[in-house]
Design a protein around this motif. Sequence first.
Motif, PDB file in Angstrom:
ATOM      1  N   LYS A 187       0.662  -1.193   0.149  1.00 47.95           N
ATOM      2  CA  LYS A 187       0.030   0.049   0.070  1.00 47.95           C
ATOM      3  C   LYS A 187       0.821   1.353   0.030  1.00 47.95           C
ATOM      4  N   ALA A 188       1.960   1.191   0.887  1.00 49.19           N
ATOM      5  CA  ALA A 188       2.874   2.552   1.009  1.00 49.19           C
ATOM      6  C   ALA A 188       3.520   2.750  -0.216  1.00 49.19           C
ATOM      7  N   ALA A 189       3.856   1.455  -0.865  1.00 48.80           N
ATOM      8  CA  ALA A 189       4.773   1.795  -2.249  1.00 48.80           C
ATOM      9  C   ALA A 189       3.842   2.492  -3.315  1.00 48.80           C
ATOM     10  N   ILE A 190       2.475   1.818  -3.528  1.00 48.18           N
ATOM     11  CA  ILE A 190       1.709   2.434  -4.366  1.00 48.18           C
ATOM     12  C   ILE A 190       1.231   3.975  -4.185  1.00 48.18           C
ATOM     13  N   ALA A 191       1.212   4.080  -2.813  1.00 46.77           N
ATOM     14  CA  ALA A 191       0.782   5.511  -2.419  1.00 46.77           C
ATOM     15  C   ALA A 191       1.799   6.565  -2.789  1.00 46.77           C
ATOM     16  N   VAL A 192       3.264   6.048  -2.587  1.00 41.70           N
ATOM     17  CA  VAL A 192       4.243   6.991  -2.974  1.00 41.70           C
ATOM     18  C   VAL A 192       4.542   7.079  -4.403  1.00 41.70           C
ATOM     19  N   GLY A 193       4.035   6.317  -5.129  1.00 41.49           N
ATOM     20  CA  GLY A 193       4.056   6.329  -6.618  1.00 41.49           C
ATOM     21  C   GLY A 193       5.100   5.289  -7.218  1.00 41.49           C
ATOM     22  N   ALA A 194       5.125   4.023  -6.817  1.00 38.12           N
ATOM     23  CA  ALA A 194       5.923   3.171  -7.336  1.00 38.12           C
ATOM     24  C   ALA A 194       5.080   2.579  -8.585  1.00 38.12           C
ATOM     25  N   ASP A 195       6.053   2.522  -9.887  1.00 36.35           N
ATOM     26  CA  ASP A 195       5.504   2.104 -11.265  1.00 36.35           C
ATOM     27  C   ASP A 195       4.936   0.503 -11.399  1.00 36.35           C
ATOM     28  N   GLY A 196       5.608  -0.297 -10.341  1.00 39.99           N
ATOM     29  CA  GLY A 196       5.284  -1.788 -10.396  1.00 39.99           C
ATOM     30  C   GLY A 196       5.579  -2.207  -8.932  1.00 39.99           C
ATOM     31  N   LEU A 197       4.951  -3.430  -9.062  1.00 35.16           N
ATOM     32  CA  LEU A 197       5.147  -4.267  -7.586  1.00 35.16           C
ATOM     33  C   LEU A 197       5.887  -5.715  -8.010  1.00 35.16           C
ATOM     34  N   PHE A 198       6.566  -6.149  -7.217  1.00 39.02           N
ATOM     35  CA  PHE A 198       7.294  -7.507  -7.304  1.00 39.02           C
ATOM     36  C   PHE A 198       6.656  -8.182  -5.896  1.00 39.02           C
ATOM     37  N   ILE A 199       6.011  -9.411  -6.248  1.00 39.60           N
ATOM     38  CA  ILE A 199       5.232 -10.109  -5.149  1.00 39.60           C
ATOM     39  C   ILE A 199       5.613 -11.640  -5.514  1.00 39.60           C
ATOM     40  N   GLU A 200       6.020 -12.172  -4.756  1.00 33.42           N
ATOM     41  CA  GLU A 200       6.396 -13.784  -4.806  1.00 33.42           C
ATOM     42  C   GLU A 200       5.147 -14.388  -3.930  1.00 33.42           C
ATOM     43  N   THR A 201       4.578 -15.460  -4.826  1.00 29.31           N
ATOM     44  CA  THR A 201       3.315 -16.154  -4.093  1.00 29.31           C
ATOM     45  C   THR A 201       3.369 -17.461  -4.472  1.00 29.31           C
ATOM     46  N   HIS A 202       2.781 -18.183  -3.629  1.00 27.81           N
ATOM     47  CA  HIS A 202       2.672 -19.716  -3.604  1.00 27.81           C
ATOM     48  C   HIS A 202       1.462 -20.162  -3.163  1.00 27.81           C
ATOM     49  N   PRO A 203       0.923 -21.350  -3.706  1.00 24.27           N
ATOM     50  CA  PRO A 203      -0.495 -21.645  -3.157  1.00 24.27           C
ATOM     51  C   PRO A 203      -0.285 -22.178  -1.677  1.00 24.27           C
ATOM     52  N   THR A 204       0.884 -22.854  -1.479  1.00 18.47           N
ATOM     53  CA  THR A 204       1.065 -23.094   0.063  1.00 18.47           C
ATOM     54  C   THR A 204       2.493 -22.790   0.282  1.00 18.47           C
ATOM     55  N   PRO A 205       2.656 -21.490   0.966  1.00 18.62           N
ATOM     56  CA  PRO A 205       4.055 -20.963   1.054  1.00 18.62           C
ATOM     57  C   PRO A 205       5.024 -21.939   2.212  1.00 18.62           C
ATOM     58  N   ALA A 206       4.194 -22.384   3.234  1.00 19.61           N
ATOM     59  CA  ALA A 206       4.881 -23.292   3.980  1.00 19.61           C
ATOM     60  C   ALA A 206       5.537 -24.504   3.293  1.00 19.61           C
ATOM     61  N   THR A 207       5.206 -24.842   2.378  1.00 18.17           N
ATOM     62  CA  THR A 207       5.651 -25.860   1.656  1.00 18.17           C
ATOM     63  C   THR A 207       6.648 -25.655   0.523  1.00 18.17           C
ATOM     64  N   ALA A 208       6.916 -24.239   0.189  1.00 13.10           N
ATOM     65  CA  ALA A 208       7.669 -23.816  -0.742  1.00 13.10           C
ATOM     66  C   ALA A 208       9.051 -24.176  -0.774  1.00 13.10           C
ATOM     67  N   LYS A 209       9.682 -24.509  -1.374  1.00  9.90           N
ATOM     68  CA  LYS A 209      11.170 -24.997  -1.480  1.00  9.90           C
ATOM     69  C   LYS A 209      12.095 -23.766  -1.320  1.00  9.90           C
ATOM     70  N   SER A 210      11.806 -22.364  -1.458  1.00  9.59           N
ATOM     71  CA  SER A 210      12.624 -21.290  -1.253  1.00  9.59           C
ATOM     72  C   SER A 210      11.662 -20.280  -0.825  1.00  9.59           C
ATOM     73  N   ASP A 211      12.056 -19.528  -0.008  1.00 13.27           N
ATOM     74  CA  ASP A 211      11.646 -18.035   0.415  1.00 13.27           C
ATOM     75  C   ASP A 211      10.105 -18.318   1.114  1.00 13.27           C
ATOM     76  N   GLY A 212       9.646 -19.553   1.381  1.00 14.26           N
ATOM     77  CA  GLY A 212       8.250 -19.714   1.873  1.00 14.26           C
ATOM     78  C   GLY A 212       7.670 -18.600   3.047  1.00 14.26           C
ATOM     79  N   ALA A 213       8.920 -18.375   3.941  1.00 17.86           N
ATOM     80  CA  ALA A 213       8.566 -17.616   5.088  1.00 17.86           C
ATOM     81  C   ALA A 213       8.064 -16.060   4.919  1.00 17.86           C
ATOM     82  N   ASN A 214       8.564 -15.480   3.512  1.00 13.14           N
ATOM     83  CA  ASN A 214       8.153 -14.361   3.379  1.00 13.14           C
ATOM     84  C   ASN A 214       7.174 -14.154   2.104  1.00 13.14           C
ATOM     85  N   MET A 215       6.703 -15.262   1.515  1.00 11.50           N
ATOM     86  CA  MET A 215       5.771 -15.205   0.359  1.00 11.50           C
ATOM     87  C   MET A 215       4.130 -14.963   0.823  1.00 11.50           C
TER      88      MET A 215
END
Length: 270
Positions: free
Chosen positions: A221-249
């Motif tokens: 929300k803050a990034a869009i409010a400041v005027g970022a042109d894009g967002l980068f979001i890692e996402t997964h159906p079940t982050p707990a079982t992701a093989k990499s970076d599940g803790a912050n997806m």
Amino acid sequence: MNISIPKLQHTDSGNFFLMAGPCAIEGEEMALQIAEELVRITNRLRIPLIFKGSYRKANRSRLDSFTGIGDEKALKILAKVSQTFGIPTVTDIHESHEAAIAAAYVDVLQIPAFLCRQTDLLVAAAQTGKVVNIKKGQFLSGESMRFAVDKVKESGNANVILTDRGNTFGYSDMVVDFRNIPAMQENQVPVVMDVTHSLQQPNQASGVTGGKPALIETIAKAAIAVGADGLFIETHPTPATAKSDGANMLQLSNLESLLEKLVRIREAVR
């Protein structure tokens, strides 16, 4: 955006664009499943989409951490995602010789934050003619990223994106300084906020990176409010079982409601 990315749709919508997908390509079925849902959501909301997936994870905390399913196999999956859904794809590269290899399969080459000062890597990426997304080093200011932009442009490639992913001071946590967004926009390139990586807690005692996914909505929300042109979001159906970076997806099922809110914020600040 003042860059040209093949197959990028909805650029006339006035929305921010989205780079999204799993941290790493874990298999074809998983990648296609995530891509299908991302395409459904972004088509409905008219958000330009670039599908993200690392074909190999070179920067890992421990030697036994997951690094990938095989370079060619993962790159072919990224190509299949692009062909199946008609969307551009992005993956990260870590050494100069990887640039031409990955460029044969994807539309955007991403330079990891720790490597944003590696001149040979930036030049090799530029020379492929692909769009180059440079992540700001966790140790750099937004202003200092002009030198990375110059390396790509002076190598004959004007298609550059800059991505912020927070700053670290070596204490296993990240801090986002939103001044970096307008500072990097001074380079006349699109600027992206990497929402999920900016919430990492790297170098934990366990050797497994932690994170604060509960703050994903706050940072986005803050990034869009400041005027970022894009967002980068890692996402997964079940982050707990992701093989990499599940803790912050972000859990995939939570993405649509988040993007709906962000579109409204974008409309309000435009």
